[in-house]
Design a protein around this motif. Structure first.
Motif: not given
Length: 162
Positions: A29-30, A118, A120, A145-147, A152, A155
């Motif tokens: 998530t960085y 978190a 994914v 999480f926006r992959h 979306y 997580l």
């Protein structure tokens, strides 16, 4: 493979694959444009938390893990951890060795469990590894999480009782 405490001198070997993994935007998530200094500050943790590297016989860094309390205060009896394996070195058991190491560290340090906040859900390799070591999905935040390729996705919150 040897797993040892990471030092600032290891960062130049960690950064290239750290940057590659983060910039891909598929598993952490960085921010995908995370600057090197910020990445170093987030990853190389001071005691009592810990960061380690897995190295081969020649001393080359294969992967890294950071271990820490999941929360402060009344939640500090639960550990957390994050892992990065050099993609050029995947499939060699580095991730499993790092994960097993962090479980033993958490046990020895007296934690009552490990929680991953978190994971994914499309990171199938990580989910399969964690499950094989006894972690359970205790909940999934839908669409959190926006992959970059799958849109979306959820997580997972994963937990291992110690």
């Amino acid at each position: 493979m040897l797993i040892r405490e990471a030092t600032a001198a290891d960062w130049p070997a960690i950064w290239p694959f750290f940057h590659e993994i983060v910039a891909a935007g598929e598993t952490f998530t960085y921010a995908t444009d995370l600057p090197e200094e910020a990445g170093r500050d987030m990853w190389l943790l001071p005691a009592p938390n810990r960061t380690v590297v897995a190295v081969d016989d020649a001393g080359a860094v294969l992967g890294t893990a950071k271990m820490n309390t999941n929360q402060m205060g009344n939640g500090s009896h639960i550990a957390s951890a994050s892992y990065m394996v050099d993609p050029a070195r995947s499939g060699r058991g580095v991730g499993r060795a790092l994960c097993e190491y962090t479980v033993e560290w958490a046990r020895a340090a007296g934690f009552r469990g490990i929680q991953f906040n978190a994971v994914v859900e499309t990171n199938e390799h990580a989910v399969r590894l964690y499950r094989s070591l006894g972690f359970e999905v205790v909940g999934t935040v839908p669409g959190a999480f926006r992959h970059p390729g799958k849109g979306y996705v959820g997580l997972h919150v994963m937990h291992l009782a110690l």
